[in-house]
Design a protein around this motif. Structure first.
Motif, short mmCIF file in Angstrom:
data_model
loop_
_atom_site.label_atom_id
_atom_site.label_comp_id
_atom_site.label_asym_id
_atom_site.label_seq_id
_atom_site.Cartn_x
_atom_site.Cartn_y
_atom_site.Cartn_z
N ASP A 173 0.83 -1.21 0.00
CA ASP A 173 0.00 0.00 0.00
C ASP A 173 0.86 1.26 0.00
O ASP A 173 0.55 2.25 -0.67
CB ASP A 173 -0.95 0.01 1.20
CG ASP A 173 -2.06 -1.03 1.08
OD1 ASP A 173 -2.32 -1.51 -0.06
OD2 ASP A 173 -2.66 -1.37 2.13
N GLN A 174 1.97 1.24 0.76
CA GLN A 174 2.88 2.39 0.80
C GLN A 174 3.48 2.66 -0.59
O GLN A 174 3.58 3.81 -1.02
CB GLN A 174 3.99 2.16 1.82
CG GLN A 174 3.54 2.24 3.25
CD GLN A 174 4.64 1.87 4.24
OE1 GLN A 174 5.63 1.23 3.88
NE2 GLN A 174 4.47 2.28 5.49
N ILE A 175 3.87 1.60 -1.26
CA ILE A 175 4.43 1.76 -2.61
C ILE A 175 3.37 2.31 -3.55
O ILE A 175 3.64 3.21 -4.36
CB ILE A 175 5.02 0.42 -3.13
CG1 ILE A 175 6.30 0.11 -2.35
CG2 ILE A 175 5.30 0.48 -4.63
CD1 ILE A 175 6.95 -1.20 -2.69
N GLN A 176 2.15 1.81 -3.46
CA GLN A 176 1.04 2.32 -4.30
C GLN A 176 0.85 3.81 -4.07
O GLN A 176 0.65 4.57 -5.01
CB GLN A 176 -0.27 1.58 -3.98
CG GLN A 176 -0.48 0.30 -4.73
CD GLN A 176 -0.47 0.49 -6.23
OE1 GLN A 176 0.52 0.15 -6.86
NE2 GLN A 176 -1.51 1.03 -6.80
N ASP A 177 0.89 4.25 -2.79
CA ASP A 177 0.72 5.67 -2.48
C ASP A 177 1.84 6.50 -3.09
O ASP A 177 1.60 7.60 -3.61
CB ASP A 177 0.69 5.88 -0.96
CG ASP A 177 -0.58 5.32 -0.31
OD1 ASP A 177 -1.58 5.09 -1.05
OD2 ASP A 177 -0.56 5.12 0.92
N ILE A 178 3.07 5.99 -3.04
CA ILE A 178 4.21 6.71 -3.63
C ILE A 178 4.02 6.84 -5.14
O ILE A 178 4.21 7.91 -5.71
CB ILE A 178 5.54 5.99 -3.29
CG1 ILE A 178 5.84 6.12 -1.80
CG2 ILE A 178 6.69 6.55 -4.13
CD1 ILE A 178 6.98 5.24 -1.31
N VAL A 179 3.66 5.74 -5.80
CA VAL A 179 3.46 5.75 -7.25
C VAL A 179 2.34 6.70 -7.63
O VAL A 179 2.47 7.48 -8.58
CB VAL A 179 3.21 4.31 -7.78
CG1 VAL A 179 2.79 4.34 -9.24
CG2 VAL A 179 4.44 3.45 -7.59
N LYS A 180 1.23 6.66 -6.91
CA LYS A 180 0.10 7.56 -7.20
C LYS A 180 0.50 9.01 -7.02
O LYS A 180 0.13 9.86 -7.81
CB LYS A 180 -1.09 7.22 -6.30
CG LYS A 180 -1.83 5.99 -6.72
CD LYS A 180 -3.00 5.73 -5.81
CE LYS A 180 -3.69 4.43 -6.17
NZ LYS A 180 -4.78 4.11 -5.23
N GLY A 181 1.29 9.29 -5.96
CA GLY A 181 1.77 10.66 -5.72
C GLY A 181 2.64 11.16 -6.86
O GLY A 181 2.52 12.30 -7.28
N ASP A 182 3.52 10.29 -7.38
CA ASP A 182 4.37 10.66 -8.51
C ASP A 182 3.56 10.91 -9.77
O ASP A 182 3.82 11.84 -10.53
CB ASP A 182 5.43 9.58 -8.78
CG ASP A 182 6.50 9.53 -7.70
OD1 ASP A 182 6.62 10.52 -6.93
OD2 ASP A 182 7.23 8.52 -7.63
N GLU A 183 2.52 10.08 -10.00
CA GLU A 183 1.67 10.24 -11.17
C GLU A 183 0.90 11.55 -11.10
O GLU A 183 0.74 12.25 -12.11
CB GLU A 183 0.71 9.06 -11.30
CG GLU A 183 1.38 7.78 -11.73
CD GLU A 183 0.45 6.56 -11.70
OE1 GLU A 183 -0.70 6.67 -11.22
OE2 GLU A 183 0.90 5.49 -12.15
N GLU A 184 0.42 11.90 -9.90
CA GLU A 184 -0.32 13.16 -9.73
C GLU A 184 0.59 14.36 -9.99
O GLU A 184 0.17 15.34 -10.60
CB GLU A 184 -0.92 13.22 -8.33
CG GLU A 184 -2.07 12.24 -8.14
CD GLU A 184 -2.55 12.15 -6.69
OE1 GLU A 184 -2.03 12.89 -5.83
OE2 GLU A 184 -3.45 11.33 -6.45
#
Length: 189
Positions: A173-184
């Motif tokens: 979940d932490q990795i998903q949050d990081i990836v989503k933050g980078d995409e945003e």
């Protein structure tokens, strides 16, 4: 009667102007260069500067220009001197002469050393040999490097997959949050 034009004689002598060395962005490197550097002990000092250029879609080895700088990473701007002059890459040995498998050509007509001084037959022979070796080595490197790159990338993907399998749900979940933050951030930019 038509006048027969002679091709201009190739005369080149490096004048240490730094024109190419101080401006080049990524010096082409071949497997022959790396093997030679490994044999003579130069590779350990150069390895940190070797990278892969993917600009043309096919991986090619280069001496990477350092961040915030210009030119070859092995060029001493202050003294206008190559730090590996005794064992420079084939592309530098051949410069400004190129070879395409059929004929020789000048790769940089703005080179300050062109037409400068005299050039002996031995110098010309050495320059042509370097251009031929660069051409042949590039053919070999261009055939092998994509394969090596794909093997390395496949291994990295496999290691990544195994690491993901061993992660907890919280870590995933932490990795998903990081990836989503980078995409945003990319979408905002």
């Amino acid at each position: 009667m038509a006048e027969i034009k002679k091709a201009p004689k190739f005369v080149y002598n490096c004048v240490r102007c730094g024109q190419y060395c101080s401006k080049v962005n990524g010096v082409p490197v071949s497997l022959e260069d790396i093997i030679g550097w490994r044999k003579n002990g130069t590779l350990t000092g150069i390895a940190k500067n070797i990278g892969v250029d993917m600009a043309g879609g096919i991986p090619k080895l280069i001496l990477e220009t350092e961040a915030e700088k210009e030119g070859c990473p092995l060029y001493d701007h202050e003294n206008k001197n190559c730090q590996v002059y005794h064992d420079m890459p084939l592309s530098c040995q051949a410069y400004p002469l190129g070879y395409n498998g059929e004929k020789y050509f000048v790769t940089d007509k703005a080179c300050s050393g062109l037409g400068h001084g005299e050039m002996s037959l031995e110098q010309l022979k050495t320059q042509k040999e370097a251009a031929c070796r660069e051409y042949e080595s590039n053919k070999e490197s261009n055939a092998v490097i994509p394969l090596i790159y794909s093997i390395i990338m496949g291994e990295l993907l496999e290691q990544s997959r195994k690491s993901m399998e061993n992660m907890t749900e919280e870590q995933k979940d932490q990795i998903q949050d990081i990836v989503k933050g980078d995409e945003e951030k990319e979408d905002e930019g």
